[in-house]
Enzyme design. Structure first.
Site, PDB file in Angstrom:
ATOM      1  N   HIS A 230       0.827  -1.207   0.000  1.00 37.13           N
ATOM      2  CA  HIS A 230       0.000   0.000   0.000  1.00 37.13           C
ATOM      3  C   HIS A 230       0.868   1.267   0.000  1.00 37.13           C
ATOM      4  O   HIS A 230       0.601   2.232  -0.707  1.00 37.13           O
ATOM      5  CB  HIS A 230      -0.923  -0.043   1.221  1.00 37.13           C
ATOM      6  CG  HIS A 230      -1.702   1.204   1.435  1.00 37.13           C
ATOM      7  ND1 HIS A 230      -1.332   2.153   2.360  1.00 37.13           N
ATOM      8  CD2 HIS A 230      -2.811   1.685   0.833  1.00 37.13           C
ATOM      9  CE1 HIS A 230      -2.199   3.156   2.319  1.00 37.13           C
ATOM     10  NE2 HIS A 230      -3.108   2.899   1.408  1.00 37.13           N
TER      11      HIS A 230
ATOM     12  N   GLU B 188       2.294   1.787  -3.397  1.00 41.94           N
ATOM     13  CA  GLU B 188       1.256   2.342  -4.291  1.00 41.94           C
ATOM     14  C   GLU B 188       1.210   3.871  -4.136  1.00 41.94           C
ATOM     15  O   GLU B 188       1.225   4.608  -5.124  1.00 41.94           O
ATOM     16  CB  GLU B 188      -0.098   1.707  -3.940  1.00 41.94           C
ATOM     17  CG  GLU B 188      -1.290   2.315  -4.655  1.00 41.94           C
ATOM     18  CD  GLU B 188      -2.390   2.708  -3.693  1.00 41.94           C
ATOM     19  OE1 GLU B 188      -2.666   3.925  -3.604  1.00 41.94           O
ATOM     20  OE2 GLU B 188      -2.973   1.823  -3.018  1.00 41.94           O
ATOM     21  N   HIS B 189       1.177   4.340  -2.886  1.00 43.61           N
ATOM     22  CA  HIS B 189       1.131   5.793  -2.651  1.00 43.61           C
ATOM     23  C   HIS B 189       2.351   6.486  -3.256  1.00 43.61           C
ATOM     24  O   HIS B 189       2.224   7.530  -3.886  1.00 43.61           O
ATOM     25  CB  HIS B 189       1.119   6.082  -1.143  1.00 43.61           C
ATOM     26  CG  HIS B 189      -0.254   6.148  -0.567  1.00 43.61           C
ATOM     27  ND1 HIS B 189      -0.660   7.176   0.248  1.00 43.61           N
ATOM     28  CD2 HIS B 189      -1.314   5.328  -0.689  1.00 43.61           C
ATOM     29  CE1 HIS B 189      -1.918   6.972   0.612  1.00 43.61           C
ATOM     30  NE2 HIS B 189      -2.333   5.860   0.064  1.00 43.61           N
TER      31      HIS B 189
ATOM     32  N   GLU C 199      -4.397   8.009   7.484  1.00 41.70           N
ATOM     33  CA  GLU C 199      -5.290   7.049   6.822  1.00 41.70           C
ATOM     34  C   GLU C 199      -5.560   5.858   7.752  1.00 41.70           C
ATOM     35  O   GLU C 199      -6.677   5.352   7.828  1.00 41.70           O
ATOM     36  CB  GLU C 199      -4.652   6.580   5.507  1.00 41.70           C
ATOM     37  CG  GLU C 199      -5.581   5.707   4.671  1.00 41.70           C
ATOM     38  CD  GLU C 199      -4.978   5.301   3.330  1.00 41.70           C
ATOM     39  OE1 GLU C 199      -3.910   5.831   2.965  1.00 41.70           O
ATOM     40  OE2 GLU C 199      -5.591   4.465   2.650  1.00 41.70           O
TER      41      GLU C 199
END
Lengths: 425, 432
Positions: A65, A68-69, A141
């Protein structure tokens, strides 16, 4: 490129595997203004321990994740989101337990945007400074996820079900686990998982498939790389570790999720067939026209926020039946009773035919959404089947297969229940 | 895209959009009524009660079985608010015959079912069944209360509620809890009949059937609709300026890990003669997406939040900015949100920002023509606002929006209220 017509759903699929191993699928759609592309890696939150070129590597939770960012950063200081947005495209990305997808939708300048997508996803650019900055953003997040009852009820259930499979941990990781990530971690994982042979590209819209293939050949590395193998841990025992788990949050009514581990079929057509059988079986067991749902709805134990699915991801299959209820344990008992009844009496043939009709309609509806179609193609490619085969294959699914699935996989003792209760004040 | 609009029965308008692109057709029916605290919950409840059973298919199981026979035709309740107009009815999705075995056309049967759901409910002695009303009332109450479960949308709705405390717009599309509690089956039956007699009806269809075929099917399905004097006097009250001289501040505590800051403005004088395209582009520059000023500055540059964005409601004339922040970041986040607006008022908008915003708005509008659900919602709202252009025309207008147009909107907005949802109540515990 090869092409295959699917006349009963009015689609044609173009396919090619490039010399570098990238799998490419295109569905041309005349008369539509939107065009959609997804560039996906067979890499998700669950791919924490893996072997590549004979070397086994362990990584902290949350790398897929995080990566991905960070992929959106371009070496010149721009972000790919800005560049694509400035071009009128609507770009985004997500990471699940099993896959990472980068995608955009646009109406103009599609080819240019596609080049940008392929370029930024295959160009790693990380510094210790940008990694540290991202640790703060993802920390927010993670906190946002902690406030979500939907996320809590789900991860609590996975922890009740799975002893060691990495899907039991949040895809985003924890503040502690992402603190261990460095620029080097990201470079290493990008090299392994974003190799063309571990990725695929799916496009839908009014496009020329040959042109898409040409762009992919031009933009991507010629080197194939090695396909990594993920280690998802020891095989899991069929029974849950904890039958019922409760947590309290500031919510208005109890939310629940009932789950069970499902043994996934091997990849290829058996995997697609299992998905079709299990979703039809679930529709018959707890769907809108089932005795179970209507009885509990009339009794006030269930409302319209009720859903059932089986998630197949990262080599694991998980039953998820959930919603809101004043008495989640009552729902669990009713489900056990219904499973025992099906075990004894089997499924009704008239209802089975009706459910199959409804399933056809639902699949047609699903085909309206490019994103839905392309992500299904991606998941199928990584599991060795073609998602567009579903409608035709559905016709051959038998009642006996659905009964066998329910009897073998959904035994009452295999069920676990996760509950989020309103905080008592 | 050829849209035709015609009155098929008194006060019943059919918006027909023929398209061969899709594999399912969409057919929606909305009764329009003024959003008011006293009636909103009753109105919202009606489609859900009707969806429980008809004279011919007396319970949900029979209805679901019928829909499965029609190849998974789905007819579901739809309750919306557009400005201060409450729209309630059904949204149906119907597989096109071309993709069904033997090319069966289920449109007529689906239209018939829609008509029965609206006009021929399961009743006893002419009244809606008490057990259905009570059961759906409980579920509606749960739904009204459940808004607290989703913290960022909860914060948005609380901001609107406080900001518009003296206006009907404060009422949610589902109505209020107290008014819902007071509903009984007799009152509800009466309200149901009133709506059928007085409400203008908007029908939207998008699919392969020709207008003539659809008109015939709908007239058969709706022929028993009892019409009285139709209430065309419905509309939205626009308030141009803030309630008080200085923005009000409302703070609330809940057991959350992340704070939610929502700031509300009146769009202001620009709503006298609203330029929809300019408002959309203004919103896109300010906080509409990832290339917006708010996203780039509040999130990316200052890292004050995970999300920060704005939305403009052109029906009621509101601008709302929402941001998820750490509890101690209220002041810096608020100051930056205002600073970015001030910059726009001074005309500090780059050519890149403007062209990205125009392109994004235009692209979203054009893409809308590929989604029946979005088209339906957009065209219903345009009809209520008395606007005759569709998404493609609006996309072209958006491409012509100038920096001056955007600055004009930025100067027109008037801050009314700042709402902050923070943690603290009650004691932290992990529930293990």
């Amino acid at each position: 490129m090869e092409n295959k017509a699917y006349p009963h759903i009015g689609e044609t699929l173009y396919s090619e595997t490039l010399p570098n191993g990238l799998r490419l699928r295109v569905i041309p759609k005349k008369g539509f203004r939107s065009r959609y592309a997804v560039f996906a890696a067979n890499y998700g939150g669950a791919h924490r321990r893996f072997t590549v070129d004979g070397r086994t590597v362990d990584t902290p939770a949350g790398v897929a994740h995080f990566l991905e960012h960070k992929m959106f950063d371009l070496p010149n200081g721009d972000t790919a989101v800005d560049v694509l947005t400035a071009n009128g495209a609507d770009p985004n990305a997500f990471t699940s337990e099993g896959i990472t997808c980068f995608y955009f939708q646009c109406t103009e300048r599609f080819e240019e945007n596609l080049r940008l997508l392929l370029h930024f996803v295959s160009t790693p650019w990380f510094t210790e400074e940008t990694v540290q900055k991202e640790q703060g953003i993802i920390g927010q997040e993670i906190r946002m996820g902690e406030d979500s009852p939907g996320s809590a009820v789900y991860y609590n259930l996975l922890r009740q079900l799975y002893a060691s499979h990495p899907i039991r941990d949040r895809v985003v990781g924890t503040v502690e686990s992402i603190a261990q990530i460095t620029a080097q971690t990201l470079y290493d994982c990008h090299k392994v998982f974003y190799a063309p042979c571990n990725m695929c590209l799916c496009v839908e819209g009014d496009v020329d498939p040959e042109e898409i293939a040409r762009i992919a050949r031009e933009e991507l590395s010629q080197e194939s790389g090695s396909v990594p193998t993920a280690d998802f841990g020891e095989p899991e025992a069929p029974l849950p570790l904890e039958r019922i788990h409760r947590q309290q949050m500031d919510i208005s009514a109890p939310q629940f999720l009932i789950g069970a581990k499902i043994r996934p079929a091997d990849g290829g057509e058996p995997a697609l067939r299992q998905r079709l059988i299990s979703s039809l079986a679930l529709r018959l067991l707890v769907g809108a026209s089932s005795d179970f749902y209507n009885k509990l709805y009339a009794e006030g134990l269930l409302n319209r926020d009720f859903d059932a699915e089986i998630e197949y991801v990262a080599g694991a299959g998980t039953l998820l039946i959930g919603g809101e209820s004043s008495d989640p344990e009552g729902v669990l008992r009713a489900l056990e009773d219904e499973l025992s009844r099906v075990e004894r009496d089997g499924l009704d043939p008239v209802r089975f035919d009706r459910a199959k009709r409804a399933s056809l309609g639902a699949r047609l509806r699903g085909l309206e959404d490019f994103e839905n179609v392309c992500i299904a193609l991606v998941e199928g490619l990584f599991d060795g089947y073609c998602a567009l085969d579903a409608t035709e294959l559905l016709q051959s699914v038998t009642r006996q297969e659905c009964e066998a699935f329910l009897r073998q996989e959904l035994r009452p003792e295999r069920l676990a229940l996760s509950i989020i209760e309103p905080r008592r004040t | 895209m050829e849209l035709t609009r015609s009155e098929i029965l008194p006060g019943v308008w059919l918006n027909h959009l023929r398209s061969e692109k899709f594999k399912t057709a969409c057919l929606s029916l909305s009764l329009l009524t003024q959003l008011k605290r006293e009636t909103a919950a009753m109105n919202a409840l009606i489609p859900y009660v009707l969806r429980r059973g008809t004279a011919r298919f007396p319970d949900m199981e029979a209805l679901s079985a019928r829909m499965e026979e029609l190849y998974g035709t789905a007819v579901e309740p739809a309750v919306r608010k557009i400005g201060e107009i409450q729209c309630l009815g059904f949204y149906a999705s119907i597989p096109e015959g071309e993709f069904l075995p033997g090319g069966q056309n289920v449109l007529h049967d689906a239209a018939e079912l829609l008509g029965q759901l609206l006009l021929a409910p399961a009743t006893r002695g002419g009244l809606l069944l008490p057990q259905y009303v009570d059961s759906e009332k409980e579920k509606l109450l749960d739904r009204i209360r459940s808004r607290v479960n989703y913290k960022s949308s909860y914060a948005l709705s609380r901001c609107v509620e406080e900001m518009c405390c003296c206006e009907d717009f404060a009422v949610s599309r589902l109505g209020g809890e107290d008014e819902c509690e007071a509903i009984n089956y007799k009152k509800l039956t009466k309200q149901y009949h009133t709506l059928l007699q007085q409400s203008p009806v908007e029908i939207f269809y998008c699919g392969r059937a020709a207008e003539k075929e659809l008109r015939a099917a709908l007239r058969d399905a709706l022929i028993t609709l009892p019409r009285g004097e139709i209430d065309y006097e419905i509309g939205t009250d626009l308030r141009m300026n803030a309630l008080e001289d200085r923005p009000r501040f409302v703070e609330e505590e809940l057991d959350v890990n992340q704070g939610n800051l929502v700031i509300g403005w009146r769009l202001g004088d620009c709503m006298e003669d609203p330029d929809q395209a300019a408002i959309l582009v203004f919103n896109a520059v300010y906080g509409g997406g990832t290339s917006s000023k708010l996203f780039r500055n509040v999130r990316e540059r200052l890292q004050l939040c995970y999300h920060a964005g704005s939305l403009a409601d052109t029906h009621k004339g509101l601008l709302l900015v929402s941001s998820g922040i750490a509890f101690d970041k209220l002041e810096p986040a608020r100051d930056e949100i205002f600073a970015q607006l001030e910059a726009m008022r001074r005309g500090e908008i780059t050519e890149e920002e403007l062209s990205a915003a125009r392109a994004g708005v235009a692209s979203d509008l054009r893409a809308m023509t590929d989604s029946q659900g979005e088209l339906e919602g957009f065209l219903l709202a345009q009809t209520l606002d008395g606007l005759e252009y569709g998404p493609l025309e609006l996309a072209a207008l958006a491409e012509d929006v100038t920096k001056e147009d955007v600055v004009r909107i930025a100067r027109s907005v008037d801050c009314d209220l700042i709402y902050f949802l923070k943690g603290g109540k009650p004691e932290d515990e992990d529930g293990e």
